[in-house]
Scaffold this motif. Sequence first.
Motif, mmCIF file in Angstrom:
data_model
loop_
_atom_site.group_PDB
_atom_site.id
_atom_site.type_symbol
_atom_site.label_atom_id
_atom_site.label_comp_id
_atom_site.label_asym_id
_atom_site.label_seq_id
_atom_site.Cartn_x
_atom_site.Cartn_y
_atom_site.Cartn_z
ATOM 1 N N TYR A 56 0.861 -1.173 0.000
ATOM 2 C CA TYR A 56 0.000 0.000 0.000
ATOM 3 C C TYR A 56 0.901 1.226 0.000
ATOM 4 O O TYR A 56 1.706 1.408 0.900
ATOM 5 N N TYR A 68 -6.719 3.123 2.652
ATOM 6 C CA TYR A 68 -5.934 3.293 1.442
ATOM 7 C C TYR A 68 -6.856 3.377 0.244
ATOM 8 O O TYR A 68 -7.993 2.945 0.288
ATOM 9 N N GLU A 70 -6.000 2.237 -3.011
ATOM 10 C CA GLU A 70 -5.792 1.301 -4.106
ATOM 11 C C GLU A 70 -7.065 0.486 -4.291
ATOM 12 O O GLU A 70 -7.825 0.279 -3.351
ATOM 13 N N GLU A 72 -7.934 -2.891 -4.582
ATOM 14 C CA GLU A 72 -7.483 -4.270 -4.482
ATOM 15 C C GLU A 72 -8.381 -5.195 -5.296
ATOM 16 O O GLU A 72 -7.906 -6.115 -5.948
ATOM 17 N N GLU A 83 -4.647 -8.541 4.509
ATOM 18 C CA GLU A 83 -3.857 -7.341 4.757
ATOM 19 C C GLU A 83 -2.895 -7.631 5.892
ATOM 20 O O GLU A 83 -3.285 -8.190 6.928
ATOM 21 N N SER A 145 -5.604 3.543 -8.586
ATOM 22 C CA SER A 145 -5.823 4.187 -7.302
ATOM 23 C C SER A 145 -6.751 5.373 -7.492
ATOM 24 O O SER A 145 -6.671 6.083 -8.485
#
Length: 165
Positions: A56, A68, A70, A72, A83, A145
């Motif tokens: 991350y 975060y 992103e 996933e 995680e 992202s």
Amino acid sequence: MATIKVKQITYIIAIIFSVSVYGQEFSKSDFVKTDWFVNNENGAFMKSDTLKFIKYSNKALDDEYIKYKEYELQYLGHGYFVELDFKRGRKMNYRFRVNNSATGFDFKKCRWDFDKKTSIISIYRDDELMMKIKPIKRKKIKIESRLAKDGGFLETTEITFSRIK
């Protein structure tokens, strides 16, 4: 004479390849105070011989539920992942995620050790060894992202690990 030079060149190329792929060095500082996600479709985190950790790198600046930004789910193609947050003092947060719903373990019960001689990371839960993994390859990747500039992609790190135990 030409055959000897071809063999020597082939040998040199093989050495360079093996050093560049398998000779990458890792240290504890590559992991301490970092957060990663790992594929867990079909229980891959506990079963697979190799694991790819994606770092991350794009922390949100607000207090939203999602820490975060992103994606996933888009990167992995599904919502099953683990995680891992490598904290100082060998503490670790460890959570299973299914489409952003989390099941976590208390970081007081999870810890990690890094052996600087072998680069092996040992992960413990309730003082029982859960797994040993060894980083073997690091590469830069691009991941989508929500906070990234330039078309929505962020450059981050992916490390391939080999399971030891």
